[in-house]
Design a protein around this motif. Structure first.
Motif, PDB file in Angstrom:
ATOM      1  N   GLN A  51       0.980  -1.169   0.023  1.00  0.00           N
ATOM      2  CA  GLN A  51      -0.038   0.264  -0.058  1.00  0.00           C
ATOM      3  C   GLN A  51       0.819   1.216   0.109  1.00  0.00           C
ATOM      4  OE1 GLN A  51      -3.293   0.051  -0.366  1.00  0.00           O
ATOM      5  NE2 GLN A  51      -3.144   2.312  -0.600  1.00  0.00           N
ATOM      6  N   SER A  54       2.014   1.935  -3.393  1.00  0.00           N
ATOM      7  CA  SER A  54       0.916   2.350  -4.166  1.00  0.00           C
ATOM      8  C   SER A  54       0.785   3.668  -4.017  1.00  0.00           C
ATOM      9  CB  SER A  54      -0.187   1.507  -3.644  1.00  0.00           C
ATOM     10  OG  SER A  54      -1.369   2.164  -4.668  1.00  0.00           O
ATOM     11  N   LEU A  55       0.762   4.392  -2.905  1.00  0.00           N
ATOM     12  CA  LEU A  55       0.696   5.630  -2.578  1.00  0.00           C
ATOM     13  C   LEU A  55       1.954   6.568  -3.182  1.00  0.00           C
ATOM     14  CD1 LEU A  55      -0.356   5.582   1.122  1.00  0.00           C
ATOM     15  CD2 LEU A  55      -1.986   6.103  -0.794  1.00  0.00           C
ATOM     16  N   ALA A  57       3.390   5.640  -5.833  1.00  0.00           N
ATOM     17  CA  ALA A  57       3.246   5.654  -7.355  1.00  0.00           C
ATOM     18  C   ALA A  57       2.110   6.708  -7.881  1.00  0.00           C
ATOM     19  CB  ALA A  57       2.641   4.038  -7.801  1.00  0.00           C
ATOM     20  N   LYS A  58       1.170   6.502  -6.814  1.00  0.00           N
ATOM     21  CA  LYS A  58      -0.168   7.652  -7.210  1.00  0.00           C
ATOM     22  C   LYS A  58       0.412   9.161  -7.122  1.00  0.00           C
ATOM     23  CE  LYS A  58      -4.383   9.526  -5.609  1.00  0.00           C
ATOM     24  NZ  LYS A  58      -5.590   9.470  -4.413  1.00  0.00           N
ATOM     25  N   ARG A  59       1.323   9.534  -6.129  1.00  0.00           N
ATOM     26  CA  ARG A  59       1.905  10.700  -5.824  1.00  0.00           C
ATOM     27  C   ARG A  59       2.931  10.785  -7.130  1.00  0.00           C
ATOM     28  NH1 ARG A  59       5.369  10.644  -0.897  1.00  0.00           N
ATOM     29  NH2 ARG A  59       5.958  12.620  -1.748  1.00  0.00           N
ATOM     30  N   ARG A  60       3.668   9.939  -7.734  1.00  0.00           N
ATOM     31  CA  ARG A  60       4.515  10.133  -8.989  1.00  0.00           C
ATOM     32  C   ARG A  60       3.667  10.347 -10.015  1.00  0.00           C
ATOM     33  NH1 ARG A  60       6.837   5.156  -8.966  1.00  0.00           N
ATOM     34  NH2 ARG A  60       5.369   4.373 -10.373  1.00  0.00           N
ATOM     35  N   ALA A  61       2.377   9.791 -10.295  1.00  0.00           N
ATOM     36  CA  ALA A  61       1.786   9.991 -11.476  1.00  0.00           C
ATOM     37  C   ALA A  61       1.052  11.328 -11.513  1.00  0.00           C
ATOM     38  CB  ALA A  61       0.703   8.886 -11.566  1.00  0.00           C
ATOM     39  N   VAL A  62       0.612  11.706 -10.391  1.00  0.00           N
ATOM     40  CA  VAL A  62      -0.117  13.137 -10.195  1.00  0.00           C
ATOM     41  C   VAL A  62       1.026  14.268 -10.340  1.00  0.00           C
ATOM     42  CG1 VAL A  62      -1.370  14.671  -8.832  1.00  0.00           C
ATOM     43  CG2 VAL A  62      -1.756  12.449  -8.940  1.00  0.00           C
ATOM     44  N   TYR A  96      -0.587  17.904  -3.932  1.00  0.00           N
ATOM     45  CA  TYR A  96       0.084  17.657  -5.085  1.00  0.00           C
ATOM     46  C   TYR A  96       0.911  18.636  -5.555  1.00  0.00           C
ATOM     47  CZ  TYR A  96      -2.328  13.244  -4.647  1.00  0.00           C
ATOM     48  OH  TYR A  96      -2.829  11.911  -4.249  1.00  0.00           O
TER      49      TYR A  96
END
Length: 125
Positions: A51, A54-55, A57-62, A96
């Motif tokens: 998890q 995953s968090l 990765a989400k930050r990286r994508a945003v 972000y």
């Protein structure tokens, strides 16, 4: 009367205590997920690690959507660079946009003489 507590706790005090314990528990979970804190008892460390990744990765994508120039600068190393940046922090910034600006500053400090130099000069101060 035998067995009765001489100073019974009022319902409001019990509720406040329960809320406090819940808040402390939630803070420990968040710290484990975003700040490399100790995994609280009762949680599976492997699942918490998944998890947490995953968090990140989400930050990286945003951040890549907000600042495509950073992704271009890092190229194929973007995921690795962002993971190193995230690991170096004890907690992510609030929001972000702040994360993107902090990552830009981090890249500039980390690579002052790199092949990215012309790009890095244009990043936020």
């Amino acid at each position: 009367m035998a067995g009765l507590d001489p100073s019974p706790e009022r319902p409001a005090e019990r509720e406040a205590g329960a809320r406090g314990r819940l808040a402390e528990g939630q803070a420990r979970v968040v710290a484990a997920l975003v700040a490399r804190g100790e995994v609280p008892a009762g949680f599976d460390p492997a699942r918490m690690a998944v998890q947490a990744a995953s968090l990140v990765a989400k930050r990286r994508a945003v951040v890549a959507r907000l600042r495509p120039d950073l992704r271009e600068i890092a190229g194929a190393g973007y995921a690795r660079e962002f993971a190193a940046y995230a690991a170096a922090r004890t907690e992510p910034p609030t929001g972000y946009r702040a994360d993107a600006e902090d990552f830009a500053r981090w890249l500039r400090k980390r690579h002052p003489q790199s092949r990215w130099r012309r790009w890095i000069r244009r990043l936020s101060p």
